[in-house]
Write a protein that holds these residues in place. Structure first.
Motif, PDB file in Angstrom:
ATOM      1  N   GLN A 267       0.845  -1.192   0.000  1.00 23.71           N
ATOM      2  CA  GLN A 267       0.000   0.000   0.000  1.00 23.71           C
ATOM      3  C   GLN A 267       0.883   1.247   0.000  1.00 23.71           C
ATOM      4  OE1 GLN A 267      -2.891  -0.225   3.278  1.00 23.71           O
ATOM      5  NE2 GLN A 267      -4.392  -0.994   1.820  1.00 23.71           N
ATOM      6  N   GLU A 269       0.460   5.777   0.289  1.00 24.15           N
ATOM      7  CA  GLU A 269      -0.398   6.912   0.611  1.00 24.15           C
ATOM      8  C   GLU A 269       0.153   8.146  -0.075  1.00 24.15           C
ATOM      9  OE1 GLU A 269      -1.842   5.822   5.149  1.00 24.15           O
ATOM     10  OE2 GLU A 269      -0.010   6.994   4.894  1.00 24.15           O
ATOM     11  N   LYS A 270      -0.595   9.230   0.009  1.00 23.42           N
ATOM     12  CA  LYS A 270      -0.096  10.513  -0.466  1.00 23.42           C
ATOM     13  C   LYS A 270       0.951  11.046   0.518  1.00 23.42           C
ATOM     14  CE  LYS A 270      -1.286  12.630  -3.346  1.00 23.42           C
ATOM     15  NZ  LYS A 270      -2.081  13.812  -3.089  1.00 23.42           N
ATOM     16  N   ASP A 271       1.939  11.753  -0.021  1.00 21.79           N
ATOM     17  CA  ASP A 271       2.846  12.460   0.871  1.00 21.79           C
ATOM     18  C   ASP A 271       3.107  13.872   0.368  1.00 21.79           C
ATOM     19  OD1 ASP A 271       6.235  11.224   0.129  1.00 21.79           O
ATOM     20  OD2 ASP A 271       4.681  12.077  -1.142  1.00 21.79           O
ATOM     21  N   LEU A 276       0.649  13.036  -7.891  1.00 22.56           N
ATOM     22  CA  LEU A 276       1.520  11.864  -7.941  1.00 22.56           C
ATOM     23  C   LEU A 276       2.544  11.849  -6.816  1.00 22.56           C
ATOM     24  CD1 LEU A 276       2.052  11.674 -11.809  1.00 22.56           C
ATOM     25  CD2 LEU A 276       0.331  10.534 -10.412  1.00 22.56           C
ATOM     26  N   ASP A 277       2.256  12.555  -5.728  1.00 23.21           N
ATOM     27  CA  ASP A 277       3.132  12.532  -4.551  1.00 23.21           C
ATOM     28  C   ASP A 277       2.749  11.347  -3.695  1.00 23.21           C
ATOM     29  OD1 ASP A 277       3.170  16.161  -4.034  1.00 23.21           O
ATOM     30  OD2 ASP A 277       4.286  14.867  -5.405  1.00 23.21           O
ATOM     31  N   THR A 279       4.107   7.980  -0.978  1.00 21.97           N
ATOM     32  CA  THR A 279       5.119   7.275  -0.206  1.00 21.97           C
ATOM     33  C   THR A 279       5.573   6.066  -1.042  1.00 21.97           C
ATOM     34  OG1 THR A 279       3.554   5.742   0.830  1.00 21.97           O
ATOM     35  CG2 THR A 279       3.895   7.868   1.932  1.00 21.97           C
ATOM     36  N   PRO A 280       6.670   5.439  -0.666  1.00 26.20           N
ATOM     37  CA  PRO A 280       6.993   4.162  -1.318  1.00 26.20           C
ATOM     38  C   PRO A 280       5.902   3.127  -1.006  1.00 26.20           C
ATOM     39  CG  PRO A 280       8.879   5.014  -0.104  1.00 26.20           C
ATOM     40  CD  PRO A 280       7.696   5.853   0.300  1.00 26.20           C
ATOM     41  N   ILE A 282       4.463   0.192   0.769  1.00 30.47           N
ATOM     42  CA  ILE A 282       4.751  -0.408   2.064  1.00 30.47           C
ATOM     43  C   ILE A 282       4.143  -1.811   2.079  1.00 30.47           C
ATOM     44  CG2 ILE A 282       4.466  -0.201   4.569  1.00 30.47           C
ATOM     45  CD1 ILE A 282       6.119   2.054   3.288  1.00 30.47           C
ATOM     46  N   PRO A 283       4.937  -2.834   2.351  1.00 30.46           N
ATOM     47  CA  PRO A 283       4.393  -4.189   2.348  1.00 30.46           C
ATOM     48  C   PRO A 283       3.416  -4.393   3.499  1.00 30.46           C
ATOM     49  CG  PRO A 283       6.654  -4.209   3.138  1.00 30.46           C
ATOM     50  CD  PRO A 283       6.373  -2.818   2.669  1.00 30.46           C
TER      51      PRO A 283
ATOM     52  N   MET B  45       3.759  18.398   7.509  1.00 29.14           N
ATOM     53  CA  MET B  45       4.930  17.811   6.849  1.00 29.14           C
ATOM     54  C   MET B  45       5.986  18.900   6.810  1.00 29.14           C
ATOM     55  SD  MET B  45       3.321  15.750   3.631  1.00 29.14           S
ATOM     56  CE  MET B  45       4.884  14.979   3.250  1.00 29.14           C
ATOM     57  N   TYR B  82      11.798  15.177   5.076  1.00 28.63           N
ATOM     58  CA  TYR B  82      10.641  15.726   5.777  1.00 28.63           C
ATOM     59  C   TYR B  82      10.341  14.852   6.973  1.00 28.63           C
ATOM     60  CZ  TYR B  82       7.327  12.262   3.753  1.00 28.63           C
ATOM     61  OH  TYR B  82       6.661  11.114   3.394  1.00 28.63           O
ATOM     62  N   GLU B  93      10.963  10.959   6.119  1.00 28.17           N
ATOM     63  CA  GLU B  93      11.624  10.442   4.919  1.00 28.17           C
ATOM     64  C   GLU B  93      12.845  11.296   4.599  1.00 28.17           C
ATOM     65  OE1 GLU B  93       9.531   8.564   1.423  1.00 28.17           O
ATOM     66  OE2 GLU B  93      10.145  10.448   0.506  1.00 28.17           O
ATOM     67  N   GLU B 133      15.515   6.737  -1.169  1.00 27.62           N
ATOM     68  CA  GLU B 133      14.636   7.184  -0.087  1.00 27.62           C
ATOM     69  C   GLU B 133      14.771   6.250   1.097  1.00 27.62           C
ATOM     70  OE1 GLU B 133      11.093   6.875  -2.536  1.00 27.62           O
ATOM     71  OE2 GLU B 133      10.745   9.018  -2.293  1.00 27.62           O
ATOM     72  N   TYR B 158       7.284   0.681   9.891  1.00 30.83           N
ATOM     73  CA  TYR B 158       8.002   0.009   8.796  1.00 30.83           C
ATOM     74  C   TYR B 158       9.098   0.939   8.314  1.00 30.83           C
ATOM     75  CZ  TYR B 158       9.124  -2.396   4.504  1.00 30.83           C
ATOM     76  OH  TYR B 158       9.798  -3.062   3.514  1.00 30.83           O
ATOM     77  N   TYR B 160      11.996   1.763   5.707  1.00 31.53           N
ATOM     78  CA  TYR B 160      12.300   1.419   4.331  1.00 31.53           C
ATOM     79  C   TYR B 160      13.565   2.135   3.852  1.00 31.53           C
ATOM     80  CZ  TYR B 160       9.733   5.808   3.451  1.00 31.53           C
ATOM     81  OH  TYR B 160       9.275   7.106   3.457  1.00 31.53           O
ATOM     82  N   VAL B 162      14.877   2.460  -0.102  1.00 31.55           N
ATOM     83  CA  VAL B 162      14.580   2.018  -1.463  1.00 31.55           C
ATOM     84  C   VAL B 162      15.186   2.966  -2.477  1.00 31.55           C
ATOM     85  CG1 VAL B 162      12.444   0.853  -0.799  1.00 31.55           C
ATOM     86  CG2 VAL B 162      12.355   3.244  -1.475  1.00 31.55           C
ATOM     87  N   ASP B 167       9.058   8.728 -11.850  1.00 28.76           N
ATOM     88  CA  ASP B 167       7.729   8.742 -12.468  1.00 28.76           C
ATOM     89  C   ASP B 167       7.844   9.616 -13.717  1.00 28.76           C
ATOM     90  OD1 ASP B 167       5.084   9.686 -13.181  1.00 28.76           O
ATOM     91  OD2 ASP B 167       4.387   8.861 -11.290  1.00 28.76           O
ATOM     92  N   ARG B 170       5.678  12.746 -13.793  1.00 24.98           N
ATOM     93  CA  ARG B 170       5.887  13.804 -12.827  1.00 24.98           C
ATOM     94  C   ARG B 170       7.313  14.344 -12.810  1.00 24.98           C
ATOM     95  NH1 ARG B 170       6.120  13.206  -6.321  1.00 24.98           N
ATOM     96  NH2 ARG B 170       8.053  12.190  -6.918  1.00 24.98           N
ATOM     97  N   TYR B 211       2.483  18.869 -14.915  1.00 26.37           N
ATOM     98  CA  TYR B 211       1.557  17.791 -15.227  1.00 26.37           C
ATOM     99  C   TYR B 211       0.159  17.964 -14.662  1.00 26.37           C
ATOM    100  CZ  TYR B 211       1.971  15.748 -10.504  1.00 26.37           C
ATOM    101  OH  TYR B 211       1.919  15.519  -9.148  1.00 26.37           O
TER     102      TYR B 211
END
Lengths: 413, 236
Positions: A267, A269-271, A276-277, A279-280, A282-283, B45, B82, B93, B133, B158, B160, B162, B167, B170, B211
């Motif tokens: 999944q 979410e927006k960040d 198109l912002d 998050t990576p 997330i499993p 944020m 942020y 992140e 990231e 979690y 991460y 990565v 994109d 974008r 975009y």
């Protein structure tokens, strides 16, 4: 020396001019707290920007949201230029507004999307739009009131199976008194297949665990089959006609069935305010229960259908991700996001649900992809073994989908 | 318009009498980068600057002892991060972005024969090569309904790390901007000079392509400090 100073000044001036190339940020207002939507233009603008910044599916949704602005802003402005002179005329205008919103949202893929617009100062002026429900009517196999037919058929089949002994040790609980058959239940099919029927995840099953009530009893029986039944041949989890509910219930229902940490979906979410912002990814991980007694290596089948939504679909994802899991039934509804119906949820998920005094927009704050890399939002999860809803069978008290699941566990085919 | 202005800069240099002297060097240093980015009502944020490193190979053509034109091939990290406050406290992140930039600048120097100060004015173009990231989020399906007030009382964290996935709709991987710098050069021998400098890179291009309507732009602001050596190529 003079020439040097002139050259430095010229170059500095040119670089200063280039400084004007940065764009200013637009003024963004939080649609959750926007006041004074006292015109149709302002109402549309607030809604359009709410979607622009908070809708999580822009990377996969086919709707051209800029084109929506270009087409509909002039239409809403035209409504303001011709204000209604009385309540009847206003009601007529409101009907036109409803049509515009239906058109704008018709192709949105969010399976949970629901927009309610209310004019608080005018009683009775309210409409609700659900694009995914509208699209479901076009699906092959759809029939009006199918959900009621399913519950009636399931109830008859359940009684028949108890009567003929193919379903034993049946315990059930009514979580919400909606229709007959809207139950949680557990029992044994053919003497050695654990069967768990979940009509809803709202209210939450987890909230009953350890309480000693009838819901707890049937779940403890289900856990007992998984933990202790020596000749257990398989497990069937039935989430047909289940509209979803509590996320926490996934662990309760499934975490005794996995032998190791199992990723069943991802999944994001927006960040940020950009469409198109994100998050990576997330499993989403199903962790084996700490109370697990043994590792099971029997077939696990999930039964789901076109009315299996949200948490019912995540149950389906999780079973499909198991090495011994199989999905039998129909392509599911296609609503895989999660959300909280609370404006404050925005401050963790940075997207999703918006409610103000003019409209409430239910849209999820997460986008989901399955472990095969595909996003099935608005599409539905395809079954491993297709077995369509059998209306005629149900009329005779025969649950052909459940029988197909039993056959699979017994024969592997 | 931008092309015209850049051309004007170099026309000024080209009109000057030649005093040919080529130099080649290498420089390394560190960067401190921040984003100009108005998050609007996403106010919990909080973006902050982060450090990185830089590596460059400069080539310089001196017209006069006080005026030179300098170009570089520079590998530059422009990092930022942020963190979320309030209900989402603990979510953060760090983003590392790696650029290959080609700055082009006029260098005005002054001072004695050995120790000279300089002022750089110019611009750069470049390409966003890659990114990474690292951060902390939460697993939705780990929800503990009896958890506490903060996000990580209710959900399992979690962590991460990565590779940044571009994109193509974008991300704008081309960048351009202005720069200004100051520094000191110590001419150790006739052919070898050591230098130290500070430079400010002012991004003019949004990190995103255009975009969407009502798009919030993002620009890099990078401050670098570098030290290096320049080798003057002897004339025949």
């Amino acid at each position: 020396m003079k020439n040097k100073i002139i050259i430095i000044f010229l170059l500095a001036s040119v670089t200063g001019m280039l400084n004007a190339c940065r764009e200013d940020a637009p003024q963004l207002d939080n649609p959750r707290y926007t006041l004074y939507m006292n015109s149709w233009e302002k109402t549309f603008d607030t809604f359009w920007n709410a979607m622009n910044n908070n809708y999580v599916f822009w990377s996969v949704d086919p709707t051209d949201w800029d084109a929506v602005y270009d087409k509909y802003m002039p239409l809403f402005q035209e409504l303001d230029e011709n204000p209604a002179e009385d309540m009847d005329a206003f009601a007529e205008q409101f009907s036109q507004v409803e049509e515009y919103f239906k058109e704008m949202t018709a192709d949105l893929i969010d399976g949970h999307y629901n927009l309610q617009v209310t004019v608080n100062s005018a009683e009775g002026l309210e409409f609700t739009i659900s694009p995914s429900s509208a699209k479901q009517t076009e699906r092959e196999g759809y029939m009006e009131n199918r959900i009621l037919a399913f519950y009636a058929g399931w109830t008859l089949a359940n009684k028949n199976m108890i009567a003929d002994g193919s379903l034993t040790e049946w315990l059930s609980y009514v979580p919400q008194d909606l229709v007959e058959g809207y139950v949680w239940g557990s029992g044994l099919l053919e003497g050695d297949i654990a069967y768990l029927r979940i009509s809803t995840y709202a209210p939450s099953i987890t909230s009953h665990i350890g309480t000693g009530d009838e819901a707890d009893d049937l779940m403890q029986q289900y856990f007992g089959y998984i933990d202790n039944k020596e000749d257990l041949a398989g497990v069937i989890i039935d989430v047909r006609g289940n509209y979803g509910g509590a996320v926490a219930d996934l662990k309760t229902v499934l975490n005794r069935l996995v032998n190791e940490e199992t990723v069943f979906a991802y999944q994001r979410e927006k960040d940020g305010p950009g469409r198109l912002d994100y998050t990576p990814w997330i499993p989403q991980i199903l962790v084996p229960s700490e109370e697990k007694v043994r590792n099971l290596n029997v077939p696990v089948v999930v039964l789901a259908d076109m009315n299996s939504v949200s948490m019912a679909e995540h149950t389906t994802f999780a079973v499909k991700a198991m090495p011994n899991g199989t999905f039998i039934g129909e392509r599911t509804f296609g609503g895989h996001g999660t959300y909280s119906a609370d404006n404050n949820a925005f401050y963790t998920s940075h997207g999703g649900y918006v409610s103000n005094y003019m409209f409430t927009m239910v849209t999820t704050s997460t986008m989901t992809k399955f472990i095969d890399g595909n996003v099935y939002e608005g599409v539905g999860i395809p079954p491993d073994i297709e077995c369509p809803f059998d209306y005629e069978g149900f009329l005779q008290g025969i649950d052909t989908q459940l029988e197909r699941a039993i056959t699979f566990i017994q024969t592997g085919m | 318009m931008k092309k015209f202005l850049f051309s004007l800069i170099f026309a000024c240099a080209c009109l000057l009498p030649a005093h040919a002297q080529w130099s080649l060097g290498v420089e390394a240093g560190m960067s401190v980068n921040s984003l100009t980015y108005d998050t609007g009502y996403f106010y919990n944020m909080h973006y902050f600057s982060r450090t990185g490193y830089s590596l460059a190979v400069p080539v310089q053509y001196s017209f006069k002892d006080w005026f030179a034109v300098r170009a570089e091939v520079a590998y530059l990290q422009k990092n930022f991060g942020y963190e979320v406050s309030g209900d989402g406290a603990g979510i953060y992140e760090f983003t590392s972005t790696n650029y290959l930039d080609i700055p082009l600048m006029a260098r005005f120097s002054f001072g004695g024969k050995r120790l000279r100060g300089f002022l750089d004015l110019g611009g750069y173009v470049g390409s966003w090569l890659s990114g990474h990231e690292t951060g902390r989020s939460y697993i939705t399906f780990s929800e503990n309904p009896t958890g506490g007030d903060t996000i990580f009382d209710t959900y399992t964290a979690y962590d991460y790390s990565v590779k940044y996935e571009f994109d193509k709709t974008r991300d704008n991987r081309f960048e351009a901007g202005l720069l200004v710098g100051v520094g000191l050069q110590w001419q150790v021998t006739k052919l070898i000079g050591l230098n130290i400098s500070c430079r400010y890179w002012y991004g003019l291009t949004d990190l995103q392509k255009n975009y969407m309507r009502n798009q919030t732009p993002r620009y890099h602001n990078t401050f670098t400090t570098q030290a290096g050596v320049m080798f003057t190529i002897p004339q025949k």
